[in-house]
Design a protein around this motif. Structure first.
Motif, PDB file in Angstrom:
ATOM      1  N   SER A   5       0.913  -1.106  -0.063  1.00 19.46           N
ATOM      2  CA  SER A   5       0.008  -0.238   0.094  1.00 19.46           C
ATOM      3  C   SER A   5       0.673   1.309   0.103  1.00 19.46           C
ATOM      4  O   SER A   5       2.053   1.075   0.245  1.00 19.46           O
ATOM      5  N   HIS A   6       0.238   2.281  -0.481  1.00 19.80           N
ATOM      6  CA  HIS A   6       1.008   3.727  -0.287  1.00 19.80           C
ATOM      7  C   HIS A   6       1.287   3.910   1.192  1.00 19.80           C
ATOM      8  O   HIS A   6       2.297   4.582   1.381  1.00 19.80           O
ATOM      9  N   HIS A   7       0.562   3.725   2.152  1.00 17.86           N
ATOM     10  CA  HIS A   7       0.879   4.071   3.539  1.00 17.86           C
ATOM     11  C   HIS A   7       2.152   3.068   3.906  1.00 17.86           C
ATOM     12  O   HIS A   7       3.005   3.635   4.568  1.00 17.86           O
ATOM     13  N   ARG A   8       2.298   1.822   3.519  1.00 18.33           N
ATOM     14  CA  ARG A   8       3.261   1.233   3.864  1.00 18.33           C
ATOM     15  C   ARG A   8       4.522   1.923   3.187  1.00 18.33           C
ATOM     16  O   ARG A   8       5.566   1.745   4.071  1.00 18.33           O
ATOM     17  N   SER A   9       4.531   2.079   1.980  1.00 17.67           N
ATOM     18  CA  SER A   9       5.520   2.816   1.399  1.00 17.67           C
ATOM     19  C   SER A   9       5.975   3.703   2.097  1.00 17.67           C
ATOM     20  O   SER A   9       7.344   4.340   2.120  1.00 17.67           O
ATOM     21  N   HIS A  56      10.516   5.401  -6.240  1.00 19.63           N
ATOM     22  CA  HIS A  56      11.340   4.380  -6.448  1.00 19.63           C
ATOM     23  C   HIS A  56      10.608   2.985  -5.974  1.00 19.63           C
ATOM     24  O   HIS A  56      10.458   2.036  -6.948  1.00 19.63           O
ATOM     25  N   GLU A  57      10.196   3.035  -4.984  1.00 23.34           N
ATOM     26  CA  GLU A  57       9.067   2.183  -4.527  1.00 23.34           C
ATOM     27  C   GLU A  57       7.895   1.906  -5.386  1.00 23.34           C
ATOM     28  O   GLU A  57       7.559   0.852  -5.609  1.00 23.34           O
ATOM     29  N   ARG A  58       7.122   2.989  -5.723  1.00 25.94           N
ATOM     30  CA  ARG A  58       6.012   3.037  -6.655  1.00 25.94           C
ATOM     31  C   ARG A  58       6.427   2.213  -7.866  1.00 25.94           C
ATOM     32  O   ARG A  58       5.545   1.795  -8.569  1.00 25.94           O
ATOM     33  N   VAL A  59       7.377   2.913  -8.612  1.00 27.03           N
ATOM     34  CA  VAL A  59       8.000   2.209  -9.780  1.00 27.03           C
ATOM     35  C   VAL A  59       8.001   0.794  -9.651  1.00 27.03           C
ATOM     36  O   VAL A  59       7.605   0.034 -10.343  1.00 27.03           O
ATOM     37  N   TRP A  60       8.854   0.373  -8.570  1.00 23.78           N
ATOM     38  CA  TRP A  60       9.074  -1.133  -8.627  1.00 23.78           C
ATOM     39  C   TRP A  60       7.889  -1.941  -8.234  1.00 23.78           C
ATOM     40  O   TRP A  60       7.604  -3.163  -8.729  1.00 23.78           O
TER      41      TRP A  60
END
Length: 75
Positions: A5-9, A56-60
């Motif tokens: 999730s976005h919150h975890r990232s 970077h996290e969202r792209v991965w």
């Protein structure tokens, strides 16, 4: 397969940045001997890297590279 999730990232990015800001400011303080300058370097460095880490996290998370599909049947 779980999706992060976005919150975890955001939580991961913040926890990493807290540790990294201490390291960066500590190294800058050792090199310069100026605590205010070292703190400024640590804060600016962290703000820039926080945003880049999140992106970077969202792209991965959009890449399937290295992920395995869960089995259709499990016992």
């Amino acid at each position: 397969m779980s999706i992060e999730s976005h919150h975890r990232s955001v939580a991961k990015a913040l926890s990493w940045r807290i540790l990294a800001i201490a390291i960066t400011a500590g190294v800058a303080w050792i090199i310069t001997g100026n605590i205010q300058f070292a703190a400024t370097i640590g804060v600016v460095d962290s703000l820039v890297k926080l945003g880049i880490y999140y992106l970077h996290e969202r792209v991965w998370n959009k890449l399937s590279f290295g992920r395995q599909e869960p089995p259709e049947h499990s016992i």
